[in-house]
Each structure stands twice: as C-alpha cells, then as structure tokens.
Scaffold this active site. Structure first.
Site, short mmCIF file in Angstrom:
data_model
loop_
_atom_site.label_atom_id
_atom_site.label_comp_id
_atom_site.label_asym_id
_atom_site.label_seq_id
_atom_site.Cartn_x
_atom_site.Cartn_y
_atom_site.Cartn_z
N PRO A 152 0.82 -1.23 0.00
CA PRO A 152 0.00 0.00 0.00
C PRO A 152 0.85 1.27 0.00
O PRO A 152 2.08 1.22 0.08
CB PRO A 152 -0.74 -0.13 1.32
CG PRO A 152 0.27 -0.78 2.22
CD PRO A 152 1.09 -1.69 1.37
N TRP A 153 0.15 2.41 0.01
CA TRP A 153 0.86 3.69 -0.07
C TRP A 153 1.14 4.33 1.28
O TRP A 153 1.78 5.36 1.34
CB TRP A 153 0.11 4.67 -0.97
CG TRP A 153 -1.39 4.79 -0.77
CD1 TRP A 153 -2.34 4.30 -1.60
CD2 TRP A 153 -2.09 5.43 0.31
NE1 TRP A 153 -3.60 4.59 -1.11
CE2 TRP A 153 -3.47 5.29 0.06
CE3 TRP A 153 -1.69 6.12 1.45
CZ2 TRP A 153 -4.46 5.79 0.92
CZ3 TRP A 153 -2.66 6.62 2.32
CH2 TRP A 153 -4.01 6.45 2.04
N LYS A 177 4.31 -5.62 -6.47
CA LYS A 177 3.75 -4.40 -7.07
C LYS A 177 3.46 -3.38 -5.97
O LYS A 177 2.59 -3.61 -5.14
CB LYS A 177 2.46 -4.68 -7.84
CG LYS A 177 2.05 -3.44 -8.65
CD LYS A 177 0.62 -3.47 -9.13
CE LYS A 177 -0.35 -2.88 -8.15
NZ LYS A 177 -0.22 -1.45 -7.85
N PRO A 178 4.22 -2.28 -5.96
CA PRO A 178 3.90 -1.23 -4.98
C PRO A 178 2.66 -0.46 -5.39
O PRO A 178 2.21 -0.57 -6.54
CB PRO A 178 5.14 -0.33 -5.02
CG PRO A 178 5.79 -0.58 -6.33
CD PRO A 178 5.33 -1.92 -6.84
N SER A 229 -6.84 -2.73 1.00
CA SER A 229 -8.22 -2.56 1.48
C SER A 229 -8.93 -3.91 1.58
O SER A 229 -8.50 -4.90 0.98
CB SER A 229 -8.98 -1.66 0.51
OG SER A 229 -9.12 -2.34 -0.72
N GLU A 250 -3.49 -8.58 4.80
CA GLU A 250 -3.51 -7.58 5.87
C GLU A 250 -4.35 -6.43 5.35
O GLU A 250 -3.93 -5.72 4.45
CB GLU A 250 -2.07 -7.14 6.20
CG GLU A 250 -1.93 -6.58 7.61
CD GLU A 250 -2.29 -5.12 7.69
OE1 GLU A 250 -3.49 -4.78 7.49
OE2 GLU A 250 -1.40 -4.31 7.98
#
Ligand SMILES: NCCCC=O
Length: 481
Positions: A152-153, A177-178, A229, A250
């Site tokens: 995630p970011w 993959k970011p 999410s 997560e």
C-alpha cells in the site's frame, strides 16, 4: 523545477522499460507537483517478472540459511547507507516528515530485515521420531516458491519490507507491485538488494489496479500476499481460490481505544493523539476510535482537542517539528473530507475538520476530534484513514467491549487503565489481533502483526510471519530396508 523522473520496472536484476506507453503521474502530496511518471505495466511485464523470479528461485531456493542471512545482512547495511535517498524519495511520494521517517521508519525496517536474516537460521519443527515401527519421520520446512506481493501507499518502504524480508529469508523469490502512487522507494530497495541477491530474486513491477490483478491471477506464484483494502483483499482471495494459491491478507483496521476513568489521562491523551495522527492517521492500527468512560469523557475530549490544535503540528516534509504531513493523494483527501462532510447533526467537531491553510496546494488536513457519535455512524464503523479521532462515551465495561468489538475489523486495539485485572479481562475479550495496554501503536520485529475478521489472515513480522512463507513437508523413511 526539474522534469519528472521516468520510472521503469526492476526485473531480473536491472531496470527494464515496461512494455507500454501508458503512464501515471506520481504526485508529491505536500506540493501537488508531479515528481515522476510511472508505467502502467501490462501482462507482458508481469510475465517477464515472474519468468525472472522463477529462474532466480532455482538458485536462491537452494542457498543455505546462513548464505541467505549473510546476503540479507549486507542488504540491510546497504539500505542504511542509502537512507538519505530513501527518506527523500519516500517524502516525495508520501509527503511524510523527513525527521520522523528517519527516526521511526528507516531504523525500524532495517531492524526487521536483520531479524528475518537471523530467523532464516532458526526455523523450528517438531521432534523427529519413529511414530510407526521401523520408520523415522521428520519435517522439512521449505520455501514455497515464487510469491506475488502487493503493498500500500501509507508506509511504502516498511510495508515492502514486511513482505519481502520473510519471503526472501525463507528462500522464496518475489514479484512485488507497490501502490501506484508510491513506487519509488520500493524500486530503489530492489536496486540495492540486487547487489547481494541472484538476479530476479526480488522484482518490482509498477502499475495500477489492473496490473495488481494480473500479478495475483498469474499462474506462477504459489502464494499471494497483500496489504490493502478489504475490497482488494476479497478480490485477491477470490482470484487465488481459482488456482488454490496460498493467500496472506492484511486489510486494515478501525482500532478501538478504551480509556477507563482510572487511566493516567495526560499520558493517554498524548499517547492516543500521537498514535492517531502519526502518518496523518493513515495507519491500519491508528488510534482512531476512542471509547471513554463517563467520568472522564468530557475532560478527555477537551484535552485531546487542545492537543490536536496546539501540539499535533502539520508541516512540510522538511519541518522537523511536524507530527504529520498531508494525506497521500487527492482521492484520499476526498475520502477523508467526505466523512467530515457527512457527519451527522448529533456529532460535535471539537478540533480541526478542515483543510490546512497556509501550506500551499498540498493535501493537508487538520488533526480532527469528533465526539457525540453513535455506534452505527459511518465514522465509527468505517476506516477513515486520515487524521480524525472519534470519541464515544460508554457506560460500563461490558458496553465498552461490545462497542469495541462491534465493527467488521479486528486488527489492533488498546485499553488504558491502572487496574491490572480489568486490563487482563478486557485484553482477553477484545476481538483483535493486537491489544496494547496503556500504549498504542508500537511494534517490534519479534511479535506478529495481523488481524481477525475483515482485517484478514496471516501474520506479518515475527516467527509466525516467517513460517507463513514456508511450507511443511513430512518425510518418512523405512529404516529397516
Ligand atoms: N504501524 C504500522 C501499521 C501497518 C499498516 O498500516
């Protein structure tokens, strides 16, 4: 202003241009300026990354635990040497304060890498024995193979570390993959790692939601792991089910923070404000949902509001006194603002509630305190993921526990009291993967992080997280042949 950096994927030990002309803008949320252009990678890029990982696994999967430890410790040292570059890039993708990234994130993630480097050498199994006459049985713990990961970011570097460190330490190869808004530090991590790992052991493919879907649906990975999410986690689990891939999820939280009237209120206010506003509240364990005892509720709301207005400083990345920067992107700004716009008339906003003025075009929101909400209000039930703390007044311990558990999430929680028995009772009753007592948010590499219910399954960090990246094989030998 310099022109935006042109990003490439990192595949097979080198930067490789993606097989597409389509790009997205990487925007610095503290200025709203475009700092880089990232490819929206396609099936061909995913195929190539998995091809490289598959090839690398043949070598990396055969290394000894000691060899893996040595390589990962060198990777950790090299990350430490490049920490200034990592902090600058992380700030340009997230707007985070440099000083806090330097003190609270970089040393922590490097420690986590060193933990998993050592863990490689101490995997455990049950005793070997003759459970059937004339036959000896034992357990092998093996790497799973190639793993697909999506991060995630909110903590781009640290969440990448939580995924790659146990996977690599166990001997797996990775394609990661970011998030499409924050790919740059993950790419740099892969570049740094490539000095110490066989080419293709750690690959990074940049892209959007479709790229992530292709990464998860690909035939090659034996396991897919995501921090993201609930919606994304459900899609990953569904896609993985078609191929019986292992899944590690997560998926966020809505942490309750129960404050009893015997708690040290001053310590609770500071601890909860820091744990609620750090990283602009964009933390799946953020102290976002306070349940306050009737005797202290009003004073607590007043003290928290004062802290939010006076002490929780919002600032640019180079402001050493800032506790929080902007939210990560324009969509997130709209998401958080939407919750504030839709607050019901029975809610009271005691601090914040608006965009910060005077900090340019960045996506800055004021630290906000909202009280008077009902248990079924959306601001209590849904993940806001912004600098917003809600406070509800409970009547008694049973109600506090019922409200704390009365959400879809089950990741993290805390209880604040001086009564040891109550702390024990409540920590048992809370339906969350982590319960802090008179604290909220600290993590250590040795202890697991992971949730229940819609927060997902599988653990990050710790030996439990490490074991999630291994498979168990039973070998039985006829010892009389
Ligand atoms: N405090 C780290 C939590 C990781 C997920 O947001």
């Amino acid at each position: 202003m310099s022109s935006p950096r042109e990003l490439k994927n990192f595949i097979g030990g080198a930067y490789v241009a993606a097989e597409t002309d389509q790009t997205t803008d990487i925007v610095d949320p503290s200025t709203a300026q475009v700092v880089a252009k990232a490819p929206v990678s396609t099936q061909a890029d995913i195929d190539s990354a998995y091809g490289a990982a598959d090839k690398a696994f043949a070598e990396w999967g055969q290394t000894t635990p000691g060899e893996r430890q040595e390589a990962l410790l060198k990777f950790a040292d090299a990350l430490e040497q490049r920490s200034d570059d990592l902090i600058r890039l992380e700030a340009e993708n997230t707007g985070k304060p440099h000083a806090l990234t330097a003190s609270e994130e970089v040393p922590v993630m490097i420690d986590q890498l060193r933990f998993f480097a050592g863990a490689a050498r101490v995997l455990e199994g049950r005793a070997s024995a003759e459970y059937m006459k004339g036959h000896t049985s034992w357990i092998r713990r093996e790497p799973i193979g190639v793993i697909g990961q999506v991060t995630p970011w909110n903590y781009p570097m640290m969440m990448a570390m939580w995924k790659i460190a146990p996977a690599l330490a166990a001997g797996n190869a990775v394609v990661l993959k970011p998030s499409d808004t924050t790919p740059e530090t993950t790419l740099l991590m892969a570049e740094i790692a490539s000095q110490f790992l066989p080419a293709g052991t750690f690959n990074v493919v940049v892209g959007d939601r479709d790229t992530g879907r292709m990464l998860v649906e690909h035939k090659t990975p034996a396991m897919v792991a995501i921090t993201g999410s609930v919606r994304a986690g459900m899609q990953v689990a569904e896609a993985a089910a078609k191929d019986v891939k292992r899944v590690h999820l997560e998926l966020g939280g809505k942490a309750p923070v129960i404050v009893f009237d015997d708690a040290d209120i001053e310590a609770a206010v500071e601890g909860i404000a820091v744990a609620g506003y750090f990283n602009a509240g964009q933390d799946c364990t953020a102290a976002t949902r306070v349940l306050a005892a009737p005797g202290i509720h009003d004073d607590f709301v007043a003290a928290l509001a004062e802290y939010a207005k006076k002490d929780a400083k919002v600032g640019m990345p180079d402001d050493d006194d800032a506790l929080l920067g902007p939210v990560n992107n324009e969509n997130q700004l709209a998401h958080v603002s939407g919750f504030l716009d839709r607050l019901p008339s029975h809610a009271t906003v005691s601090a914040g509630g608006n965009r910060v003025s005077g900090l340019g075009d960045g996506f800055f929101l004021e630290p906000t305190v909202v009280s008077g909400l009902n248990q079924d209000d959306e601001a209590v039930q849904d993940e806001i993921f912004g600098p917003v703390i809600t406070v509800q007044r409970f009547d008694d311990e049973a109600k506090a526990i019922a409200w704390a558990n009365g959400v879809e999430y089950g990741l993290a929680s805390s209880v604040w009291t001086k009564d040891f028995g109550r702390a024990m009772r409540v920590s048992k009753a809370l339906d969350f993967g982590c319960v802090w007592i008179n604290a909220h948010i600290p993590l250590v590499a040795e202890m697991p992080h992971g949730g229940f219910k819609h927060s997902g399954y599988g653990k990050d960090l710790s030996m439990y997280g490490f074991e999630d990246y291994t498979r168990i094989k039973h070998v039985m030998a006829n010892i009389e042949s």
